[in-house]
Design a protein around this motif. Structure first.
Motif, mmCIF file in Angstrom:
data_model
loop_
_atom_site.group_PDB
_atom_site.id
_atom_site.type_symbol
_atom_site.label_atom_id
_atom_site.label_comp_id
_atom_site.label_asym_id
_atom_site.label_seq_id
_atom_site.Cartn_x
_atom_site.Cartn_y
_atom_site.Cartn_z
ATOM 1 N N THR A 96 0.824 -1.217 0.000
ATOM 2 C CA THR A 96 0.000 0.000 0.000
ATOM 3 C C THR A 96 0.854 1.262 0.000
ATOM 4 O O THR A 96 0.371 2.344 -0.260
ATOM 5 N N GLU A 97 2.146 1.098 0.338
ATOM 6 C CA GLU A 97 2.981 2.294 0.499
ATOM 7 C C GLU A 97 4.428 1.937 0.187
ATOM 8 O O GLU A 97 4.935 0.913 0.651
ATOM 9 N N ASP A 98 5.082 2.793 -0.629
ATOM 10 C CA ASP A 98 6.503 2.592 -0.944
ATOM 11 C C ASP A 98 7.320 3.705 -0.323
ATOM 12 O O ASP A 98 6.887 4.857 -0.311
ATOM 13 N N ALA A 99 8.509 3.375 0.139
ATOM 14 C CA ALA A 99 9.416 4.419 0.626
ATOM 15 C C ALA A 99 10.838 4.040 0.261
ATOM 16 O O ALA A 99 11.168 2.864 0.074
ATOM 17 N N PHE A 100 11.677 5.080 0.128
ATOM 18 C CA PHE A 100 13.085 4.855 -0.192
ATOM 19 C C PHE A 100 13.916 5.683 0.784
ATOM 20 O O PHE A 100 13.770 6.908 0.824
ATOM 21 N N TRP A 101 14.709 5.011 1.599
ATOM 22 C CA TRP A 101 15.495 5.703 2.618
ATOM 23 C C TRP A 101 16.958 5.727 2.202
ATOM 24 O O TRP A 101 17.509 4.690 1.810
ATOM 25 N N VAL A 114 10.433 7.924 -4.825
ATOM 26 C CA VAL A 114 10.875 6.523 -4.838
ATOM 27 C C VAL A 114 11.300 6.215 -6.268
ATOM 28 O O VAL A 114 10.527 6.466 -7.207
ATOM 29 N N PRO A 115 12.522 5.703 -6.477
ATOM 30 C CA PRO A 115 12.921 5.383 -7.852
ATOM 31 C C PRO A 115 11.883 4.440 -8.490
ATOM 32 O O PRO A 115 11.484 3.453 -7.846
ATOM 33 N N PRO A 117 11.792 1.894 -10.450
ATOM 34 C CA PRO A 117 11.903 0.432 -10.396
ATOM 35 C C PRO A 117 11.596 -0.144 -9.008
ATOM 36 O O PRO A 117 11.344 -1.337 -8.875
ATOM 37 N N LEU A 118 11.625 0.711 -7.995
ATOM 38 C CA LEU A 118 11.366 0.213 -6.642
ATOM 39 C C LEU A 118 9.946 0.537 -6.171
ATOM 40 O O LEU A 118 9.638 0.441 -4.995
ATOM 41 N N LYS A 119 9.087 0.933 -7.108
ATOM 42 C CA LYS A 119 7.686 1.172 -6.739
ATOM 43 C C LYS A 119 6.931 -0.150 -6.824
ATOM 44 O O LYS A 119 6.969 -0.822 -7.861
ATOM 45 N N ASN A 120 6.268 -0.494 -5.754
ATOM 46 C CA ASN A 120 5.617 -1.801 -5.693
ATOM 47 C C ASN A 120 4.143 -1.751 -5.319
ATOM 48 O O ASN A 120 3.539 -2.792 -5.079
ATOM 49 N N LYS A 121 3.594 -0.543 -5.208
ATOM 50 C CA LYS A 121 2.196 -0.399 -4.802
ATOM 51 C C LYS A 121 1.309 -1.325 -5.639
ATOM 52 O O LYS A 121 1.437 -1.369 -6.866
ATOM 53 N N GLY A 122 0.438 -2.072 -4.976
ATOM 54 C CA GLY A 122 -0.477 -2.964 -5.691
ATOM 55 C C GLY A 122 0.078 -4.368 -5.885
ATOM 56 O O GLY A 122 -0.654 -5.290 -6.217
ATOM 57 N N LYS A 123 1.386 -4.526 -5.670
ATOM 58 C CA LYS A 123 1.965 -5.873 -5.793
ATOM 59 C C LYS A 123 1.751 -6.610 -4.456
ATOM 60 O O LYS A 123 1.176 -6.044 -3.527
ATOM 61 N N TYR A 124 2.240 -7.833 -4.378
ATOM 62 C CA TYR A 124 1.939 -8.632 -3.185
ATOM 63 C C TYR A 124 3.171 -8.915 -2.342
ATOM 64 O O TYR A 124 4.249 -9.196 -2.883
ATOM 65 N N ILE A 125 2.974 -8.858 -1.036
ATOM 66 C CA ILE A 125 4.033 -9.337 -0.141
ATOM 67 C C ILE A 125 3.672 -10.792 0.189
ATOM 68 O O ILE A 125 2.522 -11.088 0.529
ATOM 69 N N VAL A 126 4.643 -11.662 0.008
ATOM 70 C CA VAL A 126 4.369 -13.092 0.220
ATOM 71 C C VAL A 126 5.481 -13.728 1.045
ATOM 72 O O VAL A 126 6.585 -13.182 1.143
#
Ligand SMILES: Cc1cc2nc3c(=O)[nH]c(=O)nc-3n(C[C@H](O)[C@H](O)[C@H](O)COP(=O)(O)OP(=O)(O)OC[C@H]3O[C@@H](n4cnc5c(N)ncnc54)[C@H](O)[C@@H]3O)c2cc1C
Length: 570
Positions: A96-101, A114-115, A117-126
């Motif tokens: 639901t949320e991407d961050a880049f530190w 967030v660069p 390629p590192l945006k993942n909103k909507g994808k799944y954590i498994v």
């Protein structure tokens, strides 16, 4: 007479990872589709019928040896099974949320952007281990034979060097090589097509590549190692569905590295750190890099009041498109990480592994249709890969990892430029060449153009067993088990080098690069020098030693079936 049983199969898949599980399941479905079309007269050709399909897995169950960070791009699983969610695929959470530190030793900043390629909103954590367990059940329900505790130890060839199957490992051999009362010889699984999906640095893929020259004209493979822990944290610490990627501390600018923190349900956090195994400083210890990462105040805040519940480590093949071996030869196909399908820029390989398996399956259908299992037919796999979205995804980032070998800043510039031009800029720039990691490791005595902080790199790192853990404590949380009365599966081809040249030149880096405290230099009272002791029973099957040893004298082979880590739920 040979006492080995020979079991004729049609297709044998080595390794029950996402690549081969998707491959086997897709193969079943594609054959059914093909046969129905032929029977109804919509397609010319012959009915293929029921094939005998086997998947061999070295772990005690499907998923036992599967380790991933855990963000899955669903593009491939959706193609495999459009209703995967309705069919019960055990996804943990939706991103639901991407961050880049960007981290420094004492703090860090939340990057405003967030660069992409590192945006993942909507994808799944498994938990990939759970997803594989579930896919394994789907395969069995479709009539595919799965043999856990069966490591494929050797590739079988005919007189023309065509692959004709695999030999599984013997069981019941004692540490001196003698047969125990429970001895059981391995079996020869004969197959028309053998598919190698052993993950990063597959031990059979390594054998086949060397014997058949599948890496001729290719860039050398480069690897990273990911060290991971699962934590239970207080509810307020980190939101479910939040995905953080980090750059900076503790890596120096000449060492490839970055961290992740993924929020799972029930207040579980997947946290880990990736270190490029092409580092120059021989004093680097990837496990210690990860422990240091957790001491950054921003990261430590996430874990505060929490408890570490599981540990694991595994290599990642990071080289990408230019380092792909030839993916086929007579009787054999290579899929997933073993074939270098991972997208190093996104640190994602689950979806490309699955898609490669599915393309292999479609190629195998063609091979059975024409009853031709030679390269002539199997080469269509390579064509299918290059016509698929795998090419569209991997080709633009083909220089990503190699650029990091020149240091972080030039790599970021390079990456930004290629992102803006979809990789076109690299068409006008000299090709970046990957250098194998073991060749990049610097010698202590050179002290070349990189800074060796001999012994000081981790001077401030204390293992407090609350936030930071030593290797032995971590290994306990990997659930590792091997029968100790068996020959070591870590073949060190010349231990004299360890006690002499390696001690002097590199300070025995195996003691540091192994994330499971397998390698120790121990004082030998008789010889009066330090000699190598291999605690093979600690091994988490990450393959780092096989990759990173600067003399390339460590050969990782499969131990007795069932031995290794227990990554259930990782
Ligand atoms: C720390 C880490 C974090 C990652 N994070 C992500 C992420 O967030 N998202 C993402 O998309 N990708 C991620 N990846 C990459 C992803 O996990 C891999 O690309 C993917 O798992 C590759 O699938 P595979 O089927 O090729 O191999 P694997 O998943 O490695 O599976 C191989 C299987 O084969 C078995 N095997 C190996 N050799 C033999 C043998 N000789 N005989 C029998 N069995 C054998 C192994 O035990 C294992 O079960 C990560 C990888 C790592 C290591």
């Amino acid at each position: 007479m040979s006492e080995r049983e020979q079991i004729p199969m049609d297709v044998v898949f080595v390794g029950a990872g996402p690549a081969n599980l998707a491959a086997a399941l897709h193969l079943k479905g594609e054959i059914k589709k093909h046969d129905e079309m032929v029977e109804k007269g919509f397609k010319s050709g012959k009915v293929i019928g029921d094939l005998e399909i086997a998947i061999v897995e070295k772990g005690p169950f499907v998923g036992a040896h599967i380790l991933s960070g855990g963000v899955m791009d669903p593009i491939a699983i959706r193609e495999l099974m459009p209703d995967f969610l309705a069919q019960g695929c055990p996804v943990d959470s939706v991103v639901t949320e991407d961050a880049f530190w960007y981290l420094t030793e004492k703090g860090g900043i939340n990057a405003p952007l967030v660069p992409p390629p590192l945006k993942n909103k909507g994808k799944y954590i498994v938990s990939l281990s759970k997803v594989c367990e579930w896919l394994g059940e789907k395969c069995e329900a479709a009539g595919i034979n799965i043999f856990p505790e069966f490591p494929a130890a050797e590739v079988l060839y005919n007189e023309n060097d065509a692959v004709i199957g695999v030999r599984t490992g013997d069981k019941g051999i004692d540490k001196d090589g003698h047969r125990k009362p429970n001895f059981e010889p391995g079996v020869d699984l004969l197959a028309k097509v053998t598919v190698l999906g052993e993950g990063s640095r597959g031990s059979l893929a390594k054998q086949v590549t060397a014997r058949l020259g599948l890496d001729e004209g290719k860039e050398p493979q480069v690897f990273s190692i990911g060290v991971k822990e699962l934590w239970e944290v207080p509810a307020a610490n980190f939101a479910e569905g939040k995905v953080v990627h980090t750059l900076g501390f503790p890596s120096d600018t000449r060492t490839y590295g970055g961290g992740w923190i993924y929020g799972m349900k029930d207040n579980v956090v997947s946290i880990g750190y990736v270190t490029g195994l092409d580092y120059e400083d021989p004093m680097i210890d990837p496990h210690a890099e990860f422990q240091k990462f957790k001491t950054n105040p921003k990261v430590a805040e996430v874990l505060k009041g929490g408890k570490m519940i599981k540990y694991g480590a595994k290599t990642i093949n990071a080289g990408g498109y230019f380092t792909m071996p030839k993916l086929y030869a007579d009787g054999v196909l290579i899929v997933g990480d073993s074939g270098s399908f991972l997208n190093g820029q996104r640190i994602k390989g689950i979806h490309t592994a699955m898609k490669s398996g599915m393309l292999a399956a479609e190629t195998i259908v063609g091979a059975f249709e024409h009853q031709d299992f030679s390269s002539k037919t199997l080469k269509h796999y390579d064509e299918k890969v290059n016509l698929s979205w795998i090419y569209d995804e991997l080709h633009p980032v083909r220089n990503f990892h190699a650029a990091f070998q020149k240091g972080r800043w030039s790599a970021l510039l390079n990456t930004g430029l290629q992102f803006l031009t979809r990789g076109l800029a690299w068409g006008f720039m000299p090709k970046e060449h990957h250098i194998a990691g073991h060749e990049r490791m610097g010698k202590l005595i050179d002290n070349g153009n990189w800074k060796i902080e001999n012994g000081k790199r981790y001077a401030d790192l204390k293992f407090d067993k609350e936030l930071t853990f030593d290797k032995v404590t971590d290994v306990f949380h990997a659930g590792v088990a091997h029968d100790e009365d068996q020959p070591s599966h870590l073949h060190v081809l010349d231990t004299e080098i360890c006690a002499t040249r390696c001690a002097e030149e590199y300070g025995n880096p195996c003691q540091r690069f192994c994330p499971a405290a397998v390698y120790e230099m121990e004082e030998n009272v008789e010889s009066g020098r330090k000699e190598l002791k291999v605690n093979f029973s600690n091994c988490v099957h990450c393959k780092t030693c096989d990759v990173a040893d600067p003399y390339q004298i460590i050969n990782w082979v499969t131990p007795e079936g069932g031995g290794g880590p227990n990554y259930k739920g990782m």
